[in-house]
Design a protein around this motif. Structure first.
Motif, PDB file in Angstrom:
ATOM      1  N   LEU A 182     -37.624  26.540  10.261  1.00 58.55           N
ATOM      2  CA  LEU A 182     -37.486  26.360  11.709  1.00 58.55           C
ATOM      3  C   LEU A 182     -36.388  25.349  12.038  1.00 58.55           C
ATOM      4  O   LEU A 182     -35.648  25.514  13.018  1.00 58.55           O
ATOM      5  N   PHE A 183     -36.276  24.316  11.222  1.00 58.19           N
ATOM      6  CA  PHE A 183     -35.218  23.317  11.432  1.00 58.19           C
ATOM      7  C   PHE A 183     -33.840  23.959  11.268  1.00 58.19           C
ATOM      8  O   PHE A 183     -32.919  23.722  12.050  1.00 58.19           O
ATOM      9  N   GLY A 184     -33.689  24.795  10.230  1.00 56.04           N
ATOM     10  CA  GLY A 184     -32.424  25.497  10.030  1.00 56.04           C
ATOM     11  C   GLY A 184     -32.108  26.441  11.176  1.00 56.04           C
ATOM     12  O   GLY A 184     -30.953  26.550  11.619  1.00 56.04           O
ATOM     13  N   MET A 185     -33.131  27.131  11.689  1.00 59.39           N
ATOM     14  CA  MET A 185     -32.936  28.018  12.837  1.00 59.39           C
ATOM     15  C   MET A 185     -32.515  27.246  14.087  1.00 59.39           C
ATOM     16  O   MET A 185     -31.729  27.741  14.903  1.00 59.39           O
ATOM     17  N   SER A 186     -33.037  26.032  14.235  1.00 59.61           N
ATOM     18  CA  SER A 186     -32.726  25.246  15.428  1.00 59.61           C
ATOM     19  C   SER A 186     -31.236  24.920  15.503  1.00 59.61           C
ATOM     20  O   SER A 186     -30.666  24.817  16.597  1.00 59.61           O
ATOM     21  N   TYR A 187     -30.590  24.748  14.358  1.00 60.69           N
ATOM     22  CA  TYR A 187     -29.140  24.507  14.346  1.00 60.69           C
ATOM     23  C   TYR A 187     -28.388  25.726  14.885  1.00 60.69           C
ATOM     24  O   TYR A 187     -27.406  25.588  15.628  1.00 60.69           O
ATOM     25  N   LEU A 188     -28.851  26.918  14.494  1.00 62.78           N
ATOM     26  CA  LEU A 188     -28.212  28.130  14.995  1.00 62.78           C
ATOM     27  C   LEU A 188     -28.341  28.227  16.514  1.00 62.78           C
ATOM     28  O   LEU A 188     -27.388  28.582  17.220  1.00 62.78           O
ATOM     29  N   TYR A 189     -29.517  27.913  17.004  1.00 64.53           N
ATOM     30  CA  TYR A 189     -29.720  27.948  18.452  1.00 64.53           C
ATOM     31  C   TYR A 189     -28.881  26.876  19.153  1.00 64.53           C
ATOM     32  O   TYR A 189     -28.287  27.118  20.214  1.00 64.53           O
ATOM     33  N   GLY A 190     -28.818  25.696  18.542  1.00 66.96           N
ATOM     34  CA  GLY A 190     -28.054  24.612  19.158  1.00 66.96           C
ATOM     35  C   GLY A 190     -26.573  24.909  19.250  1.00 66.96           C
ATOM     36  O   GLY A 190     -25.905  24.543  20.223  1.00 66.96           O
ATOM     37  N   ILE A 191     -26.035  25.611  18.244  1.00 70.94           N
ATOM     38  CA  ILE A 191     -24.602  25.927  18.225  1.00 70.94           C
ATOM     39  C   ILE A 191     -24.269  27.076  19.171  1.00 70.94           C
ATOM     40  O   ILE A 191     -23.247  27.051  19.866  1.00 70.94           O
ATOM     41  N   GLY A 244     -26.557  28.598  21.537  1.00 75.00           N
ATOM     42  CA  GLY A 244     -27.249  28.618  22.821  1.00 75.00           C
ATOM     43  C   GLY A 244     -28.085  29.854  23.046  1.00 75.00           C
ATOM     44  O   GLY A 244     -28.517  30.128  24.166  1.00 75.00           O
ATOM     45  N   THR A 245     -28.355  30.628  21.990  1.00 71.70           N
ATOM     46  CA  THR A 245     -29.180  31.828  22.093  1.00 71.70           C
ATOM     47  C   THR A 245     -29.995  31.988  20.828  1.00 71.70           C
ATOM     48  O   THR A 245     -29.612  31.485  19.752  1.00 71.70           O
ATOM     49  N   THR A 246     -31.126  32.681  20.946  1.00 74.27           N
ATOM     50  CA  THR A 246     -31.951  32.980  19.774  1.00 74.27           C
ATOM     51  C   THR A 246     -31.769  34.418  19.312  1.00 74.27           C
ATOM     52  O   THR A 246     -32.322  34.810  18.287  1.00 74.27           O
ATOM     53  N   ASN A 247     -31.013  35.202  20.063  1.00 74.70           N
ATOM     54  CA  ASN A 247     -30.798  36.607  19.723  1.00 74.70           C
ATOM     55  C   ASN A 247     -29.710  36.728  18.661  1.00 74.70           C
ATOM     56  O   ASN A 247     -28.609  36.189  18.818  1.00 74.70           O
ATOM     57  N   LEU A 248     -30.017  37.447  17.578  1.00 76.41           N
ATOM     58  CA  LEU A 248     -29.078  37.539  16.457  1.00 76.41           C
ATOM     59  C   LEU A 248     -27.799  38.271  16.827  1.00 76.41           C
ATOM     60  O   LEU A 248     -26.715  37.918  16.348  1.00 76.41           O
ATOM     61  N   ILE A 249     -27.897  39.285  17.677  1.00 76.73           N
ATOM     62  CA  ILE A 249     -26.711  40.038  18.066  1.00 76.73           C
ATOM     63  C   ILE A 249     -25.816  39.198  18.967  1.00 76.73           C
ATOM     64  O   ILE A 249     -24.580  39.206  18.842  1.00 76.73           O
ATOM     65  N   GLU A 250     -26.419  38.446  19.888  1.00 80.86           N
ATOM     66  CA  GLU A 250     -25.630  37.606  20.793  1.00 80.86           C
ATOM     67  C   GLU A 250     -24.965  36.447  20.063  1.00 80.86           C
ATOM     68  O   GLU A 250     -23.964  35.895  20.525  1.00 80.86           O
ATOM     69  N   MET A 251     -25.529  36.063  18.918  1.00 72.59           N
ATOM     70  CA  MET A 251     -24.928  34.979  18.134  1.00 72.59           C
ATOM     71  C   MET A 251     -23.598  35.390  17.515  1.00 72.59           C
ATOM     72  O   MET A 251     -22.684  34.569  17.366  1.00 72.59           O
ATOM     73  N   LEU A 263     -36.814  38.826   5.699  1.00 73.78           N
ATOM     74  CA  LEU A 263     -36.369  37.754   6.581  1.00 73.78           C
ATOM     75  C   LEU A 263     -35.021  37.190   6.116  1.00 73.78           C
ATOM     76  O   LEU A 263     -34.132  36.912   6.935  1.00 73.78           O
ATOM     77  N   ILE A 264     -34.864  37.033   4.809  1.00 74.96           N
ATOM     78  CA  ILE A 264     -33.588  36.555   4.265  1.00 74.96           C
ATOM     79  C   ILE A 264     -32.463  37.525   4.614  1.00 74.96           C
ATOM     80  O   ILE A 264     -31.384  37.124   5.069  1.00 74.96           O
ATOM     81  N   LEU A 265     -32.704  38.811   4.425  1.00 75.74           N
ATOM     82  CA  LEU A 265     -31.669  39.803   4.695  1.00 75.74           C
ATOM     83  C   LEU A 265     -31.332  39.864   6.175  1.00 75.74           C
ATOM     84  O   LEU A 265     -30.150  39.963   6.548  1.00 75.74           O
ATOM     85  N   ARG A 266     -32.347  39.814   7.030  1.00 72.94           N
ATOM     86  CA  ARG A 266     -32.091  39.857   8.476  1.00 72.94           C
ATOM     87  C   ARG A 266     -31.199  38.698   8.908  1.00 72.94           C
ATOM     88  O   ARG A 266     -30.209  38.889   9.621  1.00 72.94           O
ATOM     89  N   LEU A 267     -31.547  37.501   8.488  1.00 73.37           N
ATOM     90  CA  LEU A 267     -30.793  36.332   8.925  1.00 73.37           C
ATOM     91  C   LEU A 267     -29.414  36.262   8.279  1.00 73.37           C
ATOM     92  O   LEU A 267     -28.411  36.002   8.949  1.00 73.37           O
ATOM     93  N   PHE A 268     -29.359  36.504   6.984  1.00 68.67           N
ATOM     94  CA  PHE A 268     -28.100  36.311   6.281  1.00 68.67           C
ATOM     95  C   PHE A 268     -27.093  37.415   6.581  1.00 68.67           C
ATOM     96  O   PHE A 268     -25.903  37.138   6.753  1.00 68.67           O
ATOM     97  N   LEU A 269     -27.545  38.662   6.653  1.00 68.64           N
ATOM     98  CA  LEU A 269     -26.609  39.755   6.910  1.00 68.64           C
ATOM     99  C   LEU A 269     -26.181  39.817   8.367  1.00 68.64           C
ATOM    100  O   LEU A 269     -25.048  40.186   8.670  1.00 68.64           O
ATOM    101  N   TRP A 270     -27.092  39.450   9.278  1.00 66.70           N
ATOM    102  CA  TRP A 270     -26.767  39.553  10.697  1.00 66.70           C
ATOM    103  C   TRP A 270     -26.147  38.273  11.261  1.00 66.70           C
ATOM    104  O   TRP A 270     -25.565  38.295  12.330  1.00 66.70           O
ATOM    105  N   VAL A 271     -26.289  37.160  10.552  1.00 65.08           N
ATOM    106  CA  VAL A 271     -25.773  35.887  11.072  1.00 65.08           C
ATOM    107  C   VAL A 271     -24.690  35.316  10.167  1.00 65.08           C
ATOM    108  O   VAL A 271     -23.507  35.264  10.531  1.00 65.08           O
ATOM    109  N   PHE A 272     -25.066  34.888   8.959  1.00 56.40           N
ATOM    110  CA  PHE A 272     -24.127  34.157   8.108  1.00 56.40           C
ATOM    111  C   PHE A 272     -23.023  35.046   7.540  1.00 56.40           C
ATOM    112  O   PHE A 272     -21.962  34.554   7.171  1.00 56.40           O
TER     113      PHE A 272
END
Length: 494
Positions: free
Chosen positions: A178-187, A189-196, A262-271
């Motif tokens: 959750l702490f790692g996710m909070s950085y993504l939101y802070g940078i 300003g959205t929690t949606n992976l596509i909008e990021m 969960l790893i694949l969703r976050l890493f492939l769609w975000v990082f």
């Protein structure tokens, strides 16, 4: 949100989730009004029927089309369909094990069945989530249900220890994730992976890259607890040993697969969308070395410590840790030819061979009252069918040709050689640790075929367990001889 907007959503995309949720609700109500002395196994059969209905409804939704609802927070895409199939198939087999589980363990209660369904529901939500909030909700639904299931045998100290260790380690992993996710939101300003994605593509500030690197590491470490990779694996042997066998089987297959989803969703769609160093390299690729090191250590530690285990449940726990390392090898390869399909295929094969092994372990434990390696002595004479079944599963786990495990390991090995930067060292470590695993897998078979036991009583087989063994044997052998059955199914969804 008004009623018209609510009704405008294509709710059929969530039909499998609604069926699982409805079945869990029905089981909880039936359990509430059933007499204290009534046999709760009927709830298990109802739960199994609900899972089967959910699987059928999912198959009816297959196709290339992508459906998004709830403002793009829930998506039914090929990725979700493929992994939900694993969750439902694995859970159906676990339910058959749960129905035939020995009632002497004092867990013949309704919550044993509907908590498995809520854990399954959490995994399914994770696979369809395209938003950090829904991802986290699914993760916690899976985790909280699993904590209770691990400690459901309240009067047994090992079960209490399993629940406590799982809760503490799970809480730490959740906090880090959750702490790692909070950085993504802070940078962004959205929690949606596509909008990021468009915002992350435009970043060129080195300080932001530093924060994103911290975010990647914290999320990866947090999820490493969930999939039990070294050095975040210490909870797994104790939790696997203390939990009821069907729960252990669920954690080793469905829960682990959910962690990789969960790893694949976050890493492939975000990082994978964050460019660093050059336009052609993403942050995910730049972390390749880190993931490869974790994979190598996990394979070495998991397989070597398994050799020392005399308790077969703990041995399979360390085996599960080693297999998490194999999957990380595929994740770290980023091969253009083998990547997502390799991980998916290996998880499918793992469902059959690992759940089959736990089914045999449950049978042996019921007859002998022991999880020790010596409990398998003379099994070939007591029950040839069970001995042959165990042989198939262990040979597949070891990666012997002719089995599904061999094809899965071969695909992962090929992925290391076909990546943009071939990982020869990692491939060599994988081969070496696979050979090391022969020691403890064949050690069990030595007890089965070449050791004698004072116990000559034949092992009684119940119909649900017979069905589990037949399904798992068929899956293990068929996917070993005809792997295109599963791969064609996978490719047809994309």
């Amino acid at each position: 949100m008004d009623m018209n907007t609510l009704l405008s959503f294509n709710w059929s995309a969530m039909l499998p989730e609604f069926i699982v949720l409805g079945t869990a609700t029905l089981l909880s109500l039936l359990d509430l009004f059933m007499g204290a002395k009534k046999d709760r196994r009927i709830l298990g059969w109802i739960g199994l029927a609900g899972i089967s209905a959910a699987l059928i409804s999912l198959l009816s939704l297959f196709g290339p089309d992508e459906v998004t609802i709830l403002y793009d927070t829930f998506v039914l895409d090929p990725f979700a369909k493929a992994f939900k199939t694993i969750f439902l198939l694995g859970s159906a087999i676990v339910f058959l094990l749960a129905i035939s589980y020995d009632p002497k363990d004092k867990i013949e209660r309704g919550e044993f069945y509907y908590l498995l369904l809520t854990a399954l529901l959490g995994a399914m939500i994770m696979s369809s989530s395209r938003d950090l909030i829904t991802l986290f909700v699914g993760l916690e639904l899976l985790s909280l249900s699993s904590y209770i299931l691990a400690g459901i045998r309240k009067k047994q100290l090992k079960s209490n220890e399993a629940a406590l260790k799982y809760l503490v380690n799970g809480g730490i992993s959740t906090a880090l994730t959750l702490f790692g996710m909070s950085y993504l939101y802070g940078i962004t300003g959205t929690t949606n992976l596509i909008e990021m994605q468009p915002q992350l593509n435009q970043i060129n500030d080195p300080s932001i890259y530093y924060v994103l690197g911290i975010s990647f590491l914290m999320i990866f470490v947090g999820l490493s607890f969930k999939i039990a990779t070294v050095p975040f694996h210490m909870w797994a042997p104790d939790v696997y040993e203390g939990s009821p066998t069907p729960v252990t089987a669920f954690l080793s297959v469905v829960s682990k697969a959910a962690g990789f989803v969960l790893i694949l969703r976050l890493f492939l769609w975000v990082f994978a969308t964050i460019p660093v160093n050059s336009i052609s390299e993403s942050m995910l690729v730049s972390m390749q070395g880190f993931v490869a090191i974790v994979a190598a250590i996990t394979m070495v530690v998991g397989n070597t410590i398994a050799i020392r285990q005399k308790n077969v449940k703990r041995m399979l726990a360390y085996s599960s840790i080693a297999h998490a390392g194999y999957l990380l090898v595929a994740l770290s390869s980023f091969s253009t030819l083998f990547y997502l399909d390799t991980i998916w295929f290996y998880l499918v094969t793992y469902v059959f061979m690992n759940l089959g092994a736990f089914a045999v372990l449950q049978l042996v434990m019921k007859e002998t009252g022991s999880e020790d390696l010596t409990a398998f002595a003379g099994l070939a004479k007591r029950s040839p069918f069970i001995a042959i079944s165990l042989t198939v599963f262990l040979l597949s786990l070891a990666g012997i040709p002719g089995t599904a495990g061999f094809i899965g390991k071969l695909s992962i090995f090929m992925s290391t050689l076909t990546s943009s930067t071939p990982q020869i060292v990692l491939a060599a470590i994988m081969i070496a640790t696979t050979v090391i695993s022969y020691i403890y897998y064949f050690g069990i078979l030595t007890q089965v075929y070449f050791r004698t036991s004072e116990e000559v009583k034949k092992i009684h087989l119940k119909k649900p367990v017979i069905l589990v063994l037949i399904v798992c044997i068929a899956g293990t052998i068929l996917l070993g001889l005809f792997p295109t059955i599963a791969l064609d199914f996978f490719y047809s969804t994309f």
